[in-house]
Design a protein around this motif. Structure first.
Motif, PDB file in Angstrom:
ATOM      1  N   GLU A  14      -3.581 -21.035 130.176  1.00  0.00           N
ATOM      2  CA  GLU A  14      -4.480 -21.878 130.969  1.00  0.00           C
ATOM      3  C   GLU A  14      -4.505 -21.422 132.428  1.00  0.00           C
ATOM      4  OE1 GLU A  14      -2.935 -25.761 130.205  1.00  0.00           O
ATOM      5  OE2 GLU A  14      -4.201 -26.096 128.447  1.00  0.00           O
ATOM      6  N   VAL A  15      -3.325 -21.066 132.946  1.00  0.00           N
ATOM      7  CA  VAL A  15      -3.258 -20.567 134.323  1.00  0.00           C
ATOM      8  C   VAL A  15      -3.993 -19.238 134.432  1.00  0.00           C
ATOM      9  CG1 VAL A  15      -1.726 -19.698 136.121  1.00  0.00           C
ATOM     10  CG2 VAL A  15      -1.116 -21.768 134.864  1.00  0.00           C
ATOM     11  N   LEU A  16      -3.769 -18.337 133.482  1.00  0.00           N
ATOM     12  CA  LEU A  16      -4.446 -17.034 133.511  1.00  0.00           C
ATOM     13  C   LEU A  16      -5.964 -17.200 133.477  1.00  0.00           C
ATOM     14  CD1 LEU A  16      -2.241 -14.828 131.158  1.00  0.00           C
ATOM     15  CD2 LEU A  16      -2.461 -14.624 133.635  1.00  0.00           C
ATOM     16  N   TYR A  17      -6.439 -18.181 132.735  1.00  0.00           N
ATOM     17  CA  TYR A  17      -7.882 -18.427 132.714  1.00  0.00           C
ATOM     18  C   TYR A  17      -8.364 -18.872 134.095  1.00  0.00           C
ATOM     19  CZ  TYR A  17     -12.481 -20.209 131.553  1.00  0.00           C
ATOM     20  OH  TYR A  17     -13.838 -20.434 131.544  1.00  0.00           O
ATOM     21  N   ASN A  18      -7.591 -19.716 134.761  1.00  0.00           N
ATOM     22  CA  ASN A  18      -7.947 -20.146 136.118  1.00  0.00           C
ATOM     23  C   ASN A  18      -7.978 -18.968 137.086  1.00  0.00           C
ATOM     24  OD1 ASN A  18      -6.055 -23.248 135.875  1.00  0.00           O
ATOM     25  ND2 ASN A  18      -8.196 -22.853 135.419  1.00  0.00           N
ATOM     26  N   LEU A  19      -7.087 -18.001 136.895  1.00  0.00           N
ATOM     27  CA  LEU A  19      -6.980 -16.870 137.814  1.00  0.00           C
ATOM     28  C   LEU A  19      -8.003 -15.776 137.526  1.00  0.00           C
ATOM     29  CD1 LEU A  19      -3.084 -16.381 138.030  1.00  0.00           C
ATOM     30  CD2 LEU A  19      -4.557 -17.731 139.530  1.00  0.00           C
ATOM     31  N   PHE A  20      -8.271 -15.515 136.226  1.00  0.00           N
ATOM     32  CA  PHE A  20      -9.058 -14.331 135.857  1.00  0.00           C
ATOM     33  C   PHE A  20     -10.337 -14.634 135.072  1.00  0.00           C
ATOM     34  CE2 PHE A  20      -4.602 -12.993 136.259  1.00  0.00           C
ATOM     35  CZ  PHE A  20      -4.735 -12.024 137.238  1.00  0.00           C
ATOM     36  N   HIS A  21     -10.503 -15.864 134.594  1.00  0.00           N
ATOM     37  CA  HIS A  21     -11.740 -16.310 133.939  1.00  0.00           C
ATOM     38  C   HIS A  21     -12.097 -15.455 132.711  1.00  0.00           C
ATOM     39  CE1 HIS A  21     -12.142 -18.793 137.476  1.00  0.00           C
ATOM     40  NE2 HIS A  21     -12.125 -17.724 138.239  1.00  0.00           N
ATOM     41  N   LYS A  22     -11.079 -15.040 131.966  1.00  0.00           N
ATOM     42  CA  LYS A  22     -11.308 -14.297 130.731  1.00  0.00           C
ATOM     43  C   LYS A  22     -11.363 -15.291 129.569  1.00  0.00           C
ATOM     44  CE  LYS A  22     -10.938 -10.008 132.407  1.00  0.00           C
ATOM     45  NZ  LYS A  22     -11.991  -8.988 132.303  1.00  0.00           N
ATOM     46  N   SER A  23     -12.406 -15.185 128.759  1.00  0.00           N
ATOM     47  CA  SER A  23     -12.601 -16.161 127.682  1.00  0.00           C
ATOM     48  C   SER A  23     -11.462 -16.144 126.670  1.00  0.00           C
ATOM     49  CB  SER A  23     -13.930 -15.898 126.979  1.00  0.00           C
ATOM     50  OG  SER A  23     -13.950 -14.599 126.387  1.00  0.00           O
ATOM     51  N   GLU A  24     -10.827 -14.982 126.481  1.00  0.00           N
ATOM     52  CA  GLU A  24      -9.732 -14.894 125.511  1.00  0.00           C
ATOM     53  C   GLU A  24      -8.585 -15.829 125.883  1.00  0.00           C
ATOM     54  OE1 GLU A  24     -11.776 -10.846 125.505  1.00  0.00           O
ATOM     55  OE2 GLU A  24     -11.182 -12.355 126.993  1.00  0.00           O
ATOM     56  N   PHE A  25      -8.319 -15.960 127.170  1.00  0.00           N
ATOM     57  CA  PHE A  25      -7.231 -16.836 127.593  1.00  0.00           C
ATOM     58  C   PHE A  25      -7.545 -18.289 127.254  1.00  0.00           C
ATOM     59  CE2 PHE A  25      -6.483 -13.496 131.105  1.00  0.00           C
ATOM     60  CZ  PHE A  25      -5.655 -12.762 130.280  1.00  0.00           C
ATOM     61  N   LYS A  26      -8.772 -18.678 127.466  1.00  0.00           N
ATOM     62  CA  LYS A  26      -9.163 -20.054 127.188  1.00  0.00           C
ATOM     63  C   LYS A  26      -9.155 -20.343 125.690  1.00  0.00           C
ATOM     64  CE  LYS A  26     -10.774 -24.097 128.464  1.00  0.00           C
ATOM     65  NZ  LYS A  26      -9.929 -25.032 129.251  1.00  0.00           N
ATOM     66  N   SER A  27      -9.672 -19.419 124.898  1.00  0.00           N
ATOM     67  CA  SER A  27      -9.795 -19.672 123.464  1.00  0.00           C
ATOM     68  C   SER A  27      -8.429 -19.764 122.790  1.00  0.00           C
ATOM     69  CB  SER A  27     -10.657 -18.599 122.796  1.00  0.00           C
ATOM     70  OG  SER A  27     -10.081 -17.317 122.937  1.00  0.00           O
ATOM     71  N   TYR A  28      -7.497 -18.887 123.158  1.00  0.00           N
ATOM     72  CA  TYR A  28      -6.170 -18.952 122.544  1.00  0.00           C
ATOM     73  C   TYR A  28      -5.372 -20.141 123.068  1.00  0.00           C
ATOM     74  CZ  TYR A  28      -6.412 -14.669 119.826  1.00  0.00           C
ATOM     75  OH  TYR A  28      -6.750 -13.731 118.870  1.00  0.00           O
ATOM     76  N   ALA A  29      -5.550 -20.489 124.326  1.00  0.00           N
ATOM     77  CA  ALA A  29      -4.880 -21.685 124.851  1.00  0.00           C
ATOM     78  C   ALA A  29      -5.344 -22.922 124.087  1.00  0.00           C
ATOM     79  CB  ALA A  29      -5.169 -21.838 126.340  1.00  0.00           C
ATOM     80  N   THR A  30      -6.642 -23.011 123.842  1.00  0.00           N
ATOM     81  CA  THR A  30      -7.200 -24.162 123.121  1.00  0.00           C
ATOM     82  C   THR A  30      -6.706 -24.186 121.679  1.00  0.00           C
ATOM     83  OG1 THR A  30      -9.185 -24.133 124.509  1.00  0.00           O
ATOM     84  CG2 THR A  30      -9.335 -25.283 122.399  1.00  0.00           C
ATOM     85  N   LYS A  31      -6.711 -23.029 121.034  1.00  0.00           N
ATOM     86  CA  LYS A  31      -6.276 -22.945 119.635  1.00  0.00           C
ATOM     87  C   LYS A  31      -4.805 -23.315 119.510  1.00  0.00           C
ATOM     88  CE  LYS A  31      -5.792 -19.780 115.728  1.00  0.00           C
ATOM     89  NZ  LYS A  31      -6.040 -18.426 115.188  1.00  0.00           N
ATOM     90  N   TRP A  32      -3.966 -22.741 120.365  1.00  0.00           N
ATOM     91  CA  TRP A  32      -2.522 -22.965 120.246  1.00  0.00           C
ATOM     92  C   TRP A  32      -2.132 -24.371 120.680  1.00  0.00           C
ATOM     93  CZ3 TRP A  32      -0.723 -17.581 122.502  1.00  0.00           C
ATOM     94  CH2 TRP A  32      -0.953 -16.595 121.524  1.00  0.00           C
ATOM     95  N   GLU A  33      -2.908 -24.968 121.572  1.00  0.00           N
ATOM     96  CA  GLU A  33      -2.643 -26.353 121.944  1.00  0.00           C
ATOM     97  C   GLU A  33      -2.893 -27.273 120.753  1.00  0.00           C
ATOM     98  OE1 GLU A  33      -3.511 -29.371 125.655  1.00  0.00           O
ATOM     99  OE2 GLU A  33      -5.124 -28.009 125.021  1.00  0.00           O
ATOM    100  N   ALA A  34      -3.947 -26.986 119.983  1.00  0.00           N
ATOM    101  CA  ALA A  34      -4.230 -27.771 118.785  1.00  0.00           C
ATOM    102  C   ALA A  34      -3.113 -27.601 117.757  1.00  0.00           C
ATOM    103  CB  ALA A  34      -5.570 -27.341 118.188  1.00  0.00           C
ATOM    104  N   CYS A  35      -2.592 -26.379 117.626  1.00  0.00           N
ATOM    105  CA  CYS A  35      -1.465 -26.134 116.713  1.00  0.00           C
ATOM    106  C   CYS A  35      -0.244 -26.952 117.128  1.00  0.00           C
ATOM    107  CB  CYS A  35      -1.100 -24.654 116.707  1.00  0.00           C
ATOM    108  SG  CYS A  35      -2.377 -23.545 116.044  1.00  0.00           S
ATOM    109  N   GLU A  36      -0.026 -27.013 118.426  1.00  0.00           N
ATOM    110  CA  GLU A  36       1.132 -27.731 118.965  1.00  0.00           C
ATOM    111  C   GLU A  36       1.083 -29.210 118.614  1.00  0.00           C
ATOM    112  OE1 GLU A  36       2.807 -28.902 123.406  1.00  0.00           O
ATOM    113  OE2 GLU A  36       1.286 -27.345 123.174  1.00  0.00           O
ATOM    114  N   LYS A  37      -0.095 -29.760 118.521  1.00  0.00           N
ATOM    115  CA  LYS A  37      -0.251 -31.180 118.249  1.00  0.00           C
ATOM    116  C   LYS A  37      -0.104 -31.521 116.773  1.00  0.00           C
ATOM    117  CE  LYS A  37      -3.196 -31.995 122.280  1.00  0.00           C
ATOM    118  NZ  LYS A  37      -4.556 -32.350 122.771  1.00  0.00           N
TER     119      LYS A  37
END
Length: 316
Positions: free
Chosen positions: A262-285
């Motif tokens: 999530e931080v890397l997405y804020n710093l570099f705006h790469k879609s891969e960072f956002k998509s994996y953060a979202t996916k893995w957050e759902a796994c965590e729940k």
């Protein structure tokens, strides 16, 4: 340490209740344009459970009884202190932080390296660590910002320059064509630990906010592109891996991966960072996913010791 004590410690680690595996969410005071707060919230590292020497420097003991000044513990404690200073404006936190920065100066080698893994008698890896180098540089650059004393900046530059040396030349960076990977653990296996790679990126990013030479920015861009391409190698479908050789992440490290991306997405705006953060957050729940991950992790802890030296686990 008995087998029962070791299993108890692992249980705390897997559940995120270990002193060394505390919650590390997104930093609350970081900036994308200047060196400010740290990128992950390390304030929970500043705990009464941490053992300090008479100078306020953390000391660790491994499960085999080795007492050590382990740089990564020290740097993360310092970065937590600095965020607490930004949060409270309490000069006591700044004073304690500067003691950590001064320890960093005293213990950096002439070539810019901090002796890391040897401190805990790690037999599985070489002593140098990109995570150690990156976090140490982050400490020094914040000390430089506060004091304007060039000694901190000069040491940070030496630390980053050493980090960027190839592993084949005794450094911590793996170079292959246009791919650049920072190695928390340097060994024949090229483990490419995800959280350590990202912590190393944070150190280099800090440096590029002060030093604007193209050389450093080019390497930063290349390792970001490499990481974007490599995230699939850390994806189990239902959970994340700790490294590229199939070691599953504990719940604490999985949660850390989400925060870091999530931080890397804020710093570099790469879609891969956002998509994996979202996916893995759902796994965590998912309770089922978490239980499965814990079971796999326990099995690997018991049977898979090829890549890591479990005797170096920090007990306190």
């Amino acid at each position: 340490m008995s087998t029962m004590q070791l299993l108890k410690r692992w249980g705390k680690m897997l559940c995120g209740k270990s002193t060394f595996h505390v919650k590390q969410g997104k930093g609350k005071f970081f900036s994308t344009t200047e060196v400010k707060g740290y990128y992950n919230d390390l304030t929970n590292k500043v705990s009464t459970n941490i053992i300090l020497d008479k100078n306020g420097i953390p000391k660790n003991t491994t499960i085999t009884g080795v007492e050590a000044y382990f740089p990564i513990t020290i740097f993360q404690y310092g970065l937590g202190l600095y965020d607490l200073y930004l949060k409270s404006d309490n000069p006591s936190y700044l004073s304690r932080f500067l003691k950590i920065a001064d320890w960093s100066l005293t213990n950096i080698k002439p070539n810019g390296m901090w002796n890391c893994m040897d401190q805990i008698h790690d037999k599985a890896h070489q002593s140098q660590s990109s995570m150690c180098q990156g976090e140490g540089a982050s400490v020094l650059l914040r000390a430089y910002k506060q004091t304007k004393d060039k000694k901190y900046y000069n040491a940070a530059k030496k630390a980053i320059d050493f980090m960027l040396k190839s592993t084949t030349d005794g450094g911590t960076t793996y170079y292959s064509d246009s791919n650049i990977i920072f190695q928390e653990y340097v060994s024949e296996y090229n483990l490419s630990v995800l959280n350590g790679w990202i912590f190393s990126i944070f150190g280099l990013y800090d440096f590029t906010l002060i030093n604007h030479e193209n050389h450093y920015k080019t390497i930063l861009d290349q390792t970001i592109n490499t990481l974007c391409k490599s995230l699939k190698n850390y994806d189990r479908g239902f959970w994340s891996n700790y490294d590229v050789v199939g070691t599953i992440a504990s719940p604490a490290y999985h949660e850390l991966h989400v925060s870091q991306l999530e931080v890397l997405y804020n710093l570099f705006h790469k879609s891969e960072f956002k998509s994996y953060a979202t996916k893995w957050e759902a796994c965590e729940k998912s309770f089922a996913h978490k239980i499965l991950a814990i079971c796999i992790k326990l099995k690997q802890k018991i049977y898979k010791n090829k890549y890591y030296d479990i005797n170096t686990s920090l007990a306190k």
